[in-house]
Design a protein around this motif. Structure first.
Motif, short mmCIF file in Angstrom:
data_model
loop_
_atom_site.label_atom_id
_atom_site.label_comp_id
_atom_site.label_asym_id
_atom_site.label_seq_id
_atom_site.Cartn_x
_atom_site.Cartn_y
_atom_site.Cartn_z
N GLY A 98 -2.83 -1.31 14.84
CA GLY A 98 -4.08 -1.47 15.55
C GLY A 98 -5.08 -0.36 15.28
N ALA A 99 -4.70 0.63 14.46
CA ALA A 99 -5.59 1.76 14.18
C ALA A 99 -6.81 1.31 13.37
CB ALA A 99 -4.84 2.85 13.43
N VAL A 100 -7.96 1.90 13.68
CA VAL A 100 -9.21 1.47 13.04
C VAL A 100 -9.67 2.42 11.94
CG1 VAL A 100 -9.98 0.20 15.06
CG2 VAL A 100 -10.60 2.61 14.83
N ASP A 101 -9.24 3.68 11.98
CA ASP A 101 -9.63 4.63 10.94
C ASP A 101 -8.60 5.76 10.89
OD1 ASP A 101 -10.17 6.27 13.17
OD2 ASP A 101 -12.33 5.91 13.07
N LEU A 102 -8.82 6.74 10.02
CA LEU A 102 -7.85 7.81 9.83
C LEU A 102 -7.61 8.60 11.12
CD1 LEU A 102 -6.02 9.48 8.00
CD2 LEU A 102 -8.02 10.86 7.39
N ASP A 103 -8.67 8.94 11.84
CA ASP A 103 -8.51 9.68 13.09
C ASP A 103 -7.62 8.90 14.06
OD1 ASP A 103 -10.02 11.90 12.42
OD2 ASP A 103 -11.89 10.97 13.05
N ASP A 104 -7.86 7.60 14.12
CA ASP A 104 -7.07 6.76 15.02
C ASP A 104 -5.61 6.71 14.57
OD1 ASP A 104 -6.70 5.19 17.22
OD2 ASP A 104 -7.44 3.35 16.31
N VAL A 105 -5.37 6.63 13.27
CA VAL A 105 -4.00 6.62 12.74
C VAL A 105 -3.27 7.90 13.14
CG1 VAL A 105 -2.60 6.73 10.64
CG2 VAL A 105 -4.46 5.08 10.80
N VAL A 106 -3.92 9.04 12.96
CA VAL A 106 -3.28 10.33 13.26
C VAL A 106 -2.97 10.44 14.75
CG1 VAL A 106 -3.65 12.83 13.32
CG2 VAL A 106 -4.26 11.52 11.27
N HIS A 107 -3.95 10.11 15.59
CA HIS A 107 -3.74 10.25 17.03
C HIS A 107 -2.72 9.24 17.56
CE1 HIS A 107 -7.42 12.68 16.79
NE2 HIS A 107 -7.01 13.21 17.92
N ARG A 108 -2.73 8.03 17.02
CA ARG A 108 -1.71 7.06 17.43
C ARG A 108 -0.32 7.52 16.99
NH1 ARG A 108 -3.15 1.30 18.25
NH2 ARG A 108 -5.38 1.17 18.69
N SER A 109 -0.24 8.09 15.80
CA SER A 109 1.05 8.53 15.27
C SER A 109 1.66 9.63 16.13
CB SER A 109 0.90 9.03 13.83
OG SER A 109 0.43 8.01 12.97
N VAL A 110 0.83 10.57 16.55
CA VAL A 110 1.37 11.68 17.33
C VAL A 110 1.81 11.20 18.71
CG1 VAL A 110 -0.70 12.62 18.47
CG2 VAL A 110 1.04 14.17 17.63
N ARG A 111 1.07 10.27 19.29
CA ARG A 111 1.48 9.73 20.59
C ARG A 111 2.78 8.94 20.47
NH1 ARG A 111 -3.88 8.08 21.04
NH2 ARG A 111 -3.31 5.87 21.13
N LEU A 112 2.86 8.12 19.43
CA LEU A 112 4.05 7.31 19.23
C LEU A 112 5.28 8.16 18.98
CD1 LEU A 112 5.33 4.51 18.79
CD2 LEU A 112 4.61 4.66 16.40
N LEU A 113 5.13 9.17 18.13
CA LEU A 113 6.27 10.02 17.79
C LEU A 113 6.78 10.79 19.00
CD1 LEU A 113 7.96 10.68 15.34
CD2 LEU A 113 6.34 12.49 14.74
N SER A 114 5.87 11.27 19.83
CA SER A 114 6.29 12.00 21.03
C SER A 114 6.99 11.07 22.02
CB SER A 114 5.09 12.68 21.70
OG SER A 114 4.18 11.72 22.21
N GLN A 115 6.55 9.81 22.08
CA GLN A 115 7.19 8.85 22.98
C GLN A 115 8.58 8.45 22.48
OE1 GLN A 115 4.36 5.64 23.21
NE2 GLN A 115 2.83 6.88 24.28
N LEU A 116 8.71 8.25 21.17
CA LEU A 116 10.00 7.83 20.61
C LEU A 116 11.06 8.92 20.73
CD1 LEU A 116 8.87 5.98 17.34
CD2 LEU A 116 9.88 4.93 19.36
N THR A 117 10.66 10.17 20.50
CA THR A 117 11.64 11.26 20.45
C THR A 117 11.72 12.05 21.75
OG1 THR A 117 10.00 12.87 19.61
CG2 THR A 117 11.20 11.53 17.98
N ARG A 118 10.71 11.90 22.60
CA ARG A 118 10.61 12.69 23.83
C ARG A 118 10.60 14.19 23.49
NH1 ARG A 118 14.73 10.92 28.26
NH2 ARG A 118 13.19 11.94 29.59
N GLN A 119 9.94 14.50 22.38
CA GLN A 119 9.76 15.89 21.94
C GLN A 119 8.26 16.14 21.76
OE1 GLN A 119 12.35 17.79 21.82
NE2 GLN A 119 14.13 16.55 21.28
N VAL A 120 7.93 17.33 21.32
CA VAL A 120 6.54 17.65 20.98
C VAL A 120 6.30 17.17 19.54
CG1 VAL A 120 4.83 19.45 20.67
CG2 VAL A 120 6.52 19.64 22.50
N ALA A 121 5.33 16.30 19.36
CA ALA A 121 5.03 15.76 18.04
C ALA A 121 3.84 16.48 17.42
CB ALA A 121 4.74 14.26 18.13
N VAL A 122 3.91 16.68 16.11
CA VAL A 122 2.84 17.35 15.37
C VAL A 122 2.54 16.53 14.12
CG1 VAL A 122 2.07 19.47 14.26
CG2 VAL A 122 3.70 19.58 16.17
#
Length: 334
Positions: A98-122
């Motif tokens: 559902g990401a619309v541009d690069l900024d959206d891809v990066v921000h969605r990725s960090v949110r998703l990664l933190s949710q999946l791992t329950r860690q701090v995502a970078v």
């Protein structure tokens, strides 16, 4: 056989300690795991593991916990990684597609990664210097005003306005577009810059367009940008960190520190740095799981997680690898 059994004991200790946050005793190991040996044998194996530095006893009469060396052996001897569930795979695809541009891809990725791992995502923004030019578009907005659109292989889009001293015809704009395309499409940034400087700049309209493209390609503002998510996840560990968590919180505010923690972008494998293996002694109670991402087999940047050494390494490695692959696919199709 003895080494295999001790590895099985170490694996059980790591899994139980990660799950319970409590030191693990021999009785608990026998009850929870089918080790196929007596409690006395398990105690002997634990004593041997402790002597070799793979586990330690935090308090007298307490059970054992893994050391950095123990976690390292556990990770290095992983034969299988816990597969992601169908729901998790679907969630990744749905969320990132559902990401619309690069900024959206990066921000969605960090949110998703933190949710999946329950860690701090970078997540590091793709490095401009490693990208190639995918497309350049020149759009006439007025007789003497042209919009220059630069699209890179990273998905990054730069838009610049060019004011011309004289009006430009559609035919002249088409000629400029052709000349620019021949010079830069498919080239790395460095090669494109060299080619642009070699383009005939004799025309009054071509010169400012080339100058604008050079400026856009030379803009390295994003090369050291990272996005962090899931800092609140640190709260769930309470006092399970071996040292004060404040150095990690401070590090999360320093992008240069985070980039060094992630390490060099690399495609394919997942890198795991445990405790004292990291670049900062004050962060010796943390581990980093990271990998590179980018279109095709090219790693343009890194993403990963930072958390305490007591983490679910197999599950975290799978999540980091899966998110990197999805992001890479998105950039490849952009």
């Amino acid at each position: 056989m003895q080494d295999d059994r001790r590895l099985a004991v170490l694996r059980a200790i790591v899994e139980d300690y990660v799950a319970t946050q409590e030191p693990v005793g021999s009785k608990a190991l026998v009850e929870r795991h089918s080790l196929g040996v007596s409690p006395a044998t398990v105690r002997n194996d634990m004593a041997a593991l402790e002597e070799e530095g793979f586990i330690t006893q935090p308090h007298t009469s307490a059970g054992r916990i893994p050391t950095d060396k123990g976690y390292r052996l556990f990770v290095d001897r992983l034969t299988t990684l816990k597969p992601m569930t169908v729901a998790e795979k679907r969630a990744i695809a749905t969320f990132l597609d559902g990401a619309v541009d690069l900024d959206d891809v990066v921000h969605r990725s960090v949110r998703l990664l933190s949710q999946l791992t329950r860690q701090v995502a970078v997540v590091q923004y793709p490095t401009l210097s490693r990208s190639t030019v995918r497309h350049v578009e020149l759009v006439a907005l007025a007789p003497n005003r042209v919009l220059v659109v630069l699209i890179l292989s990273t998905g990054r889009v730069e838009q610049r306005l060019v004011e011309l001293e004289q009006p430009i015809s559609d035919d002249d704009l088409a000629d400029i577009r052709t000349a620019v395309h021949r010079a830069v499409i498919g080239e790395t940034i460095a090669a494109a810059l060299t080619a642009l400087r070699g383009v005939d700049q004799g025309g009054a309209a071509l010169s400012p367009v080339v100058a604008t493209l050079v400026d856009a390609m030379s803009d390295h503002r994003s090369d050291e940008r990272v996005v962090v998510g899931g800092t609140a996840n640190l709260a769930r560990y309470g006092d399970s960190f071996d040292v004060d968590v404040r150095p990690l919180l401070e590090a999360l505010e320093e992008h240069v520190v985070l980039l060094k923690l992630l390490g060099e972008a690399h495609s394919g494998g997942v890198m795991v740095r445990i405790g004292h293996e990291g670049p900062y002694e004050e962060l010796a109670s943390t581990s980093v799981v990271s990998t590179g991402y980018g279109p095709g087999d090219e790693a343009l940047a890194s993403l990963g997680i930072v958390g305490p050494t007591r983490m679910d390494y197999p599950g975290t490695m799978v999540a980091v690898r899966a998110v990197a692959r999805y992001v890479s696919r998105i950039l490849d199709e952009a």
